[in-house]
Design a protein around this motif. Sequence first.
Motif, PDB file in Angstrom:
ATOM      1  N   GLU A 796      40.725  48.392  46.775  1.00 52.13           N
ATOM      2  CA  GLU A 796      40.480  46.691  45.713  1.00 52.13           C
ATOM      3  C   GLU A 796      39.784  46.702  46.909  1.00 52.13           C
ATOM      4  OE1 GLU A 796      41.562  43.053  43.690  1.00 52.13           O
ATOM      5  OE2 GLU A 796      43.196  44.451  44.618  1.00 52.13           O
ATOM      6  N   THR A 797      40.770  46.248  47.944  1.00 55.21           N
ATOM      7  CA  THR A 797      39.956  45.313  49.364  1.00 55.21           C
ATOM      8  C   THR A 797      38.947  45.780  50.312  1.00 55.21           C
ATOM      9  OG1 THR A 797      42.642  44.388  49.951  1.00 55.21           O
ATOM     10  CG2 THR A 797      40.545  44.368  51.760  1.00 55.21           C
ATOM     11  N   PHE A 798      38.606  47.371  50.316  1.00 57.36           N
ATOM     12  CA  PHE A 798      37.869  48.159  50.927  1.00 57.36           C
ATOM     13  C   PHE A 798      36.662  47.827  49.657  1.00 57.36           C
ATOM     14  CE2 PHE A 798      35.630  52.344  51.187  1.00 57.36           C
ATOM     15  CZ  PHE A 798      35.504  52.491  51.990  1.00 57.36           C
ATOM     16  N   TYR A 799      36.385  47.930  49.090  1.00 57.94           N
ATOM     17  CA  TYR A 799      35.379  47.725  47.576  1.00 57.94           C
ATOM     18  C   TYR A 799      35.016  45.981  47.551  1.00 57.94           C
ATOM     19  CZ  TYR A 799      35.214  52.726  45.999  1.00 57.94           C
ATOM     20  OH  TYR A 799      35.282  54.056  46.062  1.00 57.94           O
ATOM     21  N   THR A 800      35.928  45.611  47.335  1.00 59.00           N
ATOM     22  CA  THR A 800      35.612  44.159  47.512  1.00 59.00           C
ATOM     23  C   THR A 800      35.158  43.397  48.256  1.00 59.00           C
ATOM     24  OG1 THR A 800      37.787  43.493  47.415  1.00 59.00           O
ATOM     25  CG2 THR A 800      37.016  44.245  44.943  1.00 59.00           C
ATOM     26  N   THR A 801      35.355  43.778  49.429  1.00 57.14           N
ATOM     27  CA  THR A 801      35.277  42.784  51.281  1.00 57.14           C
ATOM     28  C   THR A 801      33.642  42.501  51.044  1.00 57.14           C
ATOM     29  OG1 THR A 801      36.433  42.140  53.125  1.00 57.14           O
ATOM     30  CG2 THR A 801      35.871  44.160  52.399  1.00 57.14           C
ATOM     31  N   GLU A 833      28.299  46.022  47.192  1.00 58.27           N
ATOM     32  CA  GLU A 833      28.091  47.274  48.259  1.00 58.27           C
ATOM     33  C   GLU A 833      26.932  47.345  49.316  1.00 58.27           C
ATOM     34  OE1 GLU A 833      25.181  50.915  46.024  1.00 58.27           O
ATOM     35  OE2 GLU A 833      25.984  49.282  44.380  1.00 58.27           O
ATOM     36  N   GLU A 834      26.784  45.791  49.327  1.00 63.86           N
ATOM     37  CA  GLU A 834      26.073  45.632  50.191  1.00 63.86           C
ATOM     38  C   GLU A 834      26.173  46.086  51.843  1.00 63.86           C
ATOM     39  OE1 GLU A 834      23.180  42.023  52.855  1.00 63.86           O
ATOM     40  OE2 GLU A 834      24.858  41.431  51.227  1.00 63.86           O
ATOM     41  N   LYS A 835      27.941  45.960  51.879  1.00 64.89           N
ATOM     42  CA  LYS A 835      28.006  46.707  53.656  1.00 64.89           C
ATOM     43  C   LYS A 835      27.887  47.997  53.570  1.00 64.89           C
ATOM     44  CE  LYS A 835      32.615  46.726  51.879  1.00 64.89           C
ATOM     45  NZ  LYS A 835      32.470  46.272  50.289  1.00 64.89           N
ATOM     46  N   PHE A 836      28.069  48.759  52.771  1.00 70.73           N
ATOM     47  CA  PHE A 836      27.513  49.734  52.466  1.00 70.73           C
ATOM     48  C   PHE A 836      26.564  50.810  52.602  1.00 70.73           C
ATOM     49  CE2 PHE A 836      31.766  49.729  49.249  1.00 70.73           C
ATOM     50  CZ  PHE A 836      33.210  49.944  50.418  1.00 70.73           C
ATOM     51  N   GLY A 837      25.508  49.760  52.188  1.00 71.10           N
ATOM     52  CA  GLY A 837      24.078  50.501  52.445  1.00 71.10           C
ATOM     53  C   GLY A 837      24.144  50.309  53.910  1.00 71.10           C
ATOM     54  N   LEU A 838      24.179  48.532  54.879  1.00 71.71           N
ATOM     55  CA  LEU A 838      23.912  48.703  55.922  1.00 71.71           C
ATOM     56  C   LEU A 838      24.480  49.388  56.875  1.00 71.71           C
ATOM     57  CD1 LEU A 838      24.306  44.630  55.680  1.00 71.71           C
ATOM     58  CD2 LEU A 838      22.212  46.267  55.404  1.00 71.71           C
ATOM     59  N   LYS A 841      25.570  55.606  55.850  1.00 72.81           N
ATOM     60  CA  LYS A 841      24.280  56.922  54.721  1.00 72.81           C
ATOM     61  C   LYS A 841      24.447  56.695  54.149  1.00 72.81           C
ATOM     62  CE  LYS A 841      22.248  61.548  55.794  1.00 72.81           C
ATOM     63  NZ  LYS A 841      22.370  62.196  56.041  1.00 72.81           N
ATOM     64  N   GLN A 842      23.590  56.597  52.520  1.00 79.15           N
ATOM     65  CA  GLN A 842      23.484  57.033  51.847  1.00 79.15           C
ATOM     66  C   GLN A 842      22.567  58.488  51.511  1.00 79.15           C
ATOM     67  OE1 GLN A 842      21.705  54.196  48.707  1.00 79.15           O
ATOM     68  NE2 GLN A 842      20.312  55.609  47.664  1.00 79.15           N
ATOM     69  N   VAL A 843      23.805  59.533  50.950  1.00 78.53           N
ATOM     70  CA  VAL A 843      23.460  60.324  50.833  1.00 78.53           C
ATOM     71  C   VAL A 843      22.852  61.007  48.797  1.00 78.53           C
ATOM     72  CG1 VAL A 843      24.686  61.523  52.758  1.00 78.53           C
ATOM     73  CG2 VAL A 843      26.090  61.067  50.512  1.00 78.53           C
ATOM     74  N   TYR A 844      23.056  60.155  48.196  1.00 78.49           N
ATOM     75  CA  TYR A 844      23.399  60.728  47.028  1.00 78.49           C
ATOM     76  C   TYR A 844      23.159  58.934  45.829  1.00 78.49           C
ATOM     77  CZ  TYR A 844      24.176  62.524  41.867  1.00 78.49           C
ATOM     78  OH  TYR A 844      23.427  62.651  40.511  1.00 78.49           O
ATOM     79  N   GLN A 845      21.749  59.474  44.994  1.00 75.59           N
ATOM     80  CA  GLN A 845      21.691  58.397  44.183  1.00 75.59           C
ATOM     81  C   GLN A 845      21.337  59.230  42.853  1.00 75.59           C
ATOM     82  OE1 GLN A 845      19.252  56.315  42.179  1.00 75.59           O
ATOM     83  NE2 GLN A 845      21.381  55.010  41.844  1.00 75.59           N
ATOM     84  N   HIS A 846      21.798  58.989  41.570  1.00 73.44           N
ATOM     85  CA  HIS A 846      21.047  58.491  40.646  1.00 73.44           C
ATOM     86  C   HIS A 846      22.334  58.159  39.303  1.00 73.44           C
ATOM     87  CE1 HIS A 846      19.300  61.435  37.351  1.00 73.44           C
ATOM     88  NE2 HIS A 846      20.510  61.758  37.158  1.00 73.44           N
ATOM     89  N   GLY A 847      21.337  57.660  38.472  1.00 76.94           N
ATOM     90  CA  GLY A 847      21.407  57.356  37.741  1.00 76.94           C
ATOM     91  C   GLY A 847      22.404  55.931  38.340  1.00 76.94           C
ATOM     92  N   SER A 848      23.633  55.714  37.882  1.00 81.29           N
ATOM     93  CA  SER A 848      24.946  54.667  38.394  1.00 81.29           C
ATOM     94  C   SER A 848      26.113  54.842  39.483  1.00 81.29           C
ATOM     95  CB  SER A 848      25.688  54.389  36.606  1.00 81.29           C
ATOM     96  OG  SER A 848      26.568  55.301  36.665  1.00 81.29           O
ATOM     97  N   VAL A 849      25.093  55.984  39.685  1.00 80.53           N
ATOM     98  CA  VAL A 849      26.237  56.623  41.513  1.00 80.53           C
ATOM     99  C   VAL A 849      25.476  57.172  41.672  1.00 80.53           C
ATOM    100  CG1 VAL A 849      27.749  58.473  41.411  1.00 80.53           C
ATOM    101  CG2 VAL A 849      27.650  57.985  39.112  1.00 80.53           C
ATOM    102  N   THR A 850      26.303  55.906  42.729  1.00 71.90           N
ATOM    103  CA  THR A 850      25.943  56.001  44.218  1.00 71.90           C
ATOM    104  C   THR A 850      26.776  56.309  45.514  1.00 71.90           C
ATOM    105  OG1 THR A 850      24.244  54.442  44.368  1.00 71.90           O
ATOM    106  CG2 THR A 850      24.748  54.865  46.283  1.00 71.90           C
ATOM    107  N   ILE A 851      26.540  57.476  46.735  1.00 72.49           N
ATOM    108  CA  ILE A 851      27.316  57.964  47.387  1.00 72.49           C
ATOM    109  C   ILE A 851      27.099  57.960  48.573  1.00 72.49           C
ATOM    110  CG2 ILE A 851      28.744  60.077  48.021  1.00 72.49           C
ATOM    111  CD1 ILE A 851      28.306  61.345  45.059  1.00 72.49           C
ATOM    112  N   TYR A 852      28.311  57.229  49.496  1.00 72.69           N
ATOM    113  CA  TYR A 852      27.743  57.044  50.871  1.00 72.69           C
ATOM    114  C   TYR A 852      28.448  58.164  51.574  1.00 72.69           C
ATOM    115  CZ  TYR A 852      25.797  52.658  49.343  1.00 72.69           C
ATOM    116  OH  TYR A 852      24.726  52.037  49.035  1.00 72.69           O
ATOM    117  N   GLU A 853      28.138  58.392  52.820  1.00 77.12           N
ATOM    118  CA  GLU A 853      29.509  59.352  53.880  1.00 77.12           C
ATOM    119  C   GLU A 853      29.212  58.221  54.932  1.00 77.12           C
ATOM    120  OE1 GLU A 853      29.267  63.277  56.316  1.00 77.12           O
ATOM    121  OE2 GLU A 853      26.557  62.824  54.640  1.00 77.12           O
ATOM    122  N   ALA A 854      29.993  58.334  55.740  1.00 81.47           N
ATOM    123  CA  ALA A 854      30.762  57.551  56.958  1.00 81.47           C
ATOM    124  C   ALA A 854      30.215  58.713  57.749  1.00 81.47           C
ATOM    125  CB  ALA A 854      32.191  57.566  57.433  1.00 81.47           C
ATOM    126  N   PRO A 855      29.662  57.957  59.205  1.00 78.80           N
ATOM    127  CA  PRO A 855      29.525  59.249  60.263  1.00 78.80           C
ATOM    128  C   PRO A 855      30.542  60.049  61.002  1.00 78.80           C
ATOM    129  CG  PRO A 855      29.287  56.725  60.162  1.00 78.80           C
ATOM    130  CD  PRO A 855      30.035  56.832  59.503  1.00 78.80           C
TER     131      PRO A 855
END
Length: 855
Positions: A796-801, A833-838, A841-855
């Motif tokens: 919960e903290t991971f997604y909301t902070t 979601e802004e922190k993940f985008g910054l 790396k965004q590896v997928y985005q389609h419709g309502s789903v976005t997937i980020y990859e950690a280095p």
Amino acid sequence: MVAFLSWYIVITILGWLTFPLAYHLFPALTDRGYVLSRALGLLIWGYIFWLFASLGIAQNDIGGLLLALLVLIGLSIWASIADDGRLTKPALAPGASVDNNRLDRRWSIVDWLRDNRRLILTTELLFLIAFAVMAWVRANNPEIYTSGGEKWMETAFINAILHSPTFPPHDPWLSGYAISYYYFGYVMAAMLAKLTATAAPIAHNLMLSLIFALSAVGAYGLLYNLLSAYRYTKGEQEETRLLPAFGALFAPLFLLVVSNLEGVFESLHSKGIGWKFAADGTASSPFWKWIDLQVISTTPPAPPFHWAPDQFFWWWRASRVIMDYDLTGRWMGDVIDEFPFFSYLLGDLHPHVLAMPFNLLAIAVALHIFLGGWRGKINLFFGQLYLSKLGFLVVALVLGGLAFLNTWDILLGAALIVLSYALAQVHRQVPEGGEAGWSWGRLEDLFLLGIPAGITAFLLYLPFFIGFDSQAKGLLPNFMFVTRPVHMWIMWGTLFIPLLAYLIYLWRGRTSANWRAGIFISLGLVVVLIAMMFVIGFIGLRLKPQDVQSVLDSQGRTVGQFIADSMSHRLTKIGSLLTLLALLIPLLSFLFDYGRFTEDNVEPNPRYSLHFQPPTFILLLASLGVLLILAPEFVYLRDNFSYRINTVFKFYYQAWILLSLVAAFAITVMLSELRGVTATLYSVLIVLVMGLGLVYPLFSIPSKTDYFKAKNPEQRTLDGSAYLAGVMPDDYQAFKFMHTLDSGVVAEAVGPGGGQYSEYARVATFTGMPTVLGWSGHEGQWRDASLQGTRAKDMETFYTTSDWMTAQDILKKYNIKYVYIGNLERSTYPVNEEKFGLFLKQVYQHGSVTIYEAP
């Protein structure tokens, strides 16, 4: 269709590759292990592959699978060489054309195949039909839903095994840990899926269909061997109206199709029978109130009345016949009393289903020992075991496999095998002064085989047991929860009636029996169970008084009042105990017939090592089946549930396997031997019993499949995930993409209350990648719940902070590789979601789903 054919071809080839080994291992069986060769091959192949992958000898890939298969082929070649030149008498198949002159020369496997063409053809047709029919049923309702079952858990396990390079496989719902569950059946499913390039959601439905087919031929083979042995002792030239090849078909029918009587009551309710309707539209029924079945006893039927039940989910209630109430009259919730047809209709690929053909294999091992197979001698430090080393190894391999498949089943398998060994010693002329007949030495036999076999089984499967954490924590006393007689007969009537008729048949046929022993042992077992109940309760009072006091407070009673009222409550339902005793006393009386089993009348038999009239092995199966039903009336296992829900479930399921074989044997023998008016009356009775037992399948299959009304052929599919394209299309496409990624820990939403039976943990389930925390309630059943720690709160903290450093700490803590954000995450948390985008790396985005990859 392609996946079905590939599985059919692979498992059939596996059976033929294994048959030379089975032929060598089971010389005392008429079928020489042919009918069970597929199950035996899958067990041995799976064991070798799992062991190699666990020890680092092989990887979890096609190469590892082929290496394990080569070892199995090598064993079959060894068995063929070992059999070459050995003088053996043939296993005479009923109706086979046997040249008696060949008894004096080498009897090869080719000779056996030629003389048993009818058995081979019947077995192959039965397997193909059973596999195809169940696959067709699954194709008409293939969905791997979250509610009403465990399909997501099972699919998650298969996917996790497919994506684990070595074993033990990673836990898909608790990253950083291995699966702590009896997962051998899912290894087998994943093996076939990997070899045939089948996706896990398809493999789920195909494996269920395969287990159904393996169980069908396994039951057929067992009854075929039993009937063949029975007919042999009656005289090979005696004409019978039901040959073993035909009569054995009753076994898969009673095991897999015939059901309990709840479906009959659903039909009567739907027809409005037993209800009185008043002018104002209200309805009442003393009869239905007395029957006390879920929903239908409290809900009047709605017109128009008809025989076919049509209430939503009505078929589910057949697995919830037993109704437990405490002393205050409070209903305790569902008591699971599944039977095989319900399991396959539901479509859950749970361990108790996966283990079924291997339970039948364990029964075959017990039968082979009972018939004199694996004669030999092993010198132990504390005694002599009259069993060959090869036979002992097979026993340990099968018992360990049962524990790995469904741990509860090792209790039944071990009891059946050691008791069969003891019974074989009763009949057998033991060399070097050993005792035959009934004596205290038979108790010694139980330990001489049971303890070494248990230790060896543990060592053979040691990598599994090291990481296994069972939820069973001992026994609890059952003072309050007693099965009503009407519920017991609704549950067991279709099997009790053939068994009771057969016992009457033996009695009327003046079969010798030791009634004193039967009564003494039966009542003694009840006394022992009652004593266990009180002793366990007393120990709990002394060691955990707070737990006992909590129960007493919930019932509003002191200890004395609680015991007195419990005993009074038990007496009001004494009919259940009397029913079980009415079966158990004659069973044990025939089984413990001292007069027939003395050394004076034990003579060597050219085919079998014992007399088979009356069929002692059948009496043993029936006795164990009745005991499995009796035990939960007094004690149950301590687990994560607060009452006997799981104990009844597991014990009843094992009892159904045993009693269905007994019922099938009894019907075949009696239809074959009865004559005149008695035969006619018995035939009418069996037709009635079977008809009532088939009511549930007749109505439930159309209901579950929506009358096979697929709108187009594309909707008939074995892909259990295909429905996701309609209910969560964006996630469905994302899952397909994730199968192209390297495996890694994925972050996804954790559901409130653990997300049980919901769409939470969907990413891990359908990709095989481990998530930080899936269904927490299930994880709490598999291992210490404290290991979950703060995972739910951390996610919960991971997604909301909005603080990246905080999120990064959680990212590193759980070694998260992929961050998944879809509609479920956004509806569960106020996602930042802004922190993940910054930072990722965004590896997928389609419709309502976005997937980020950690280095």
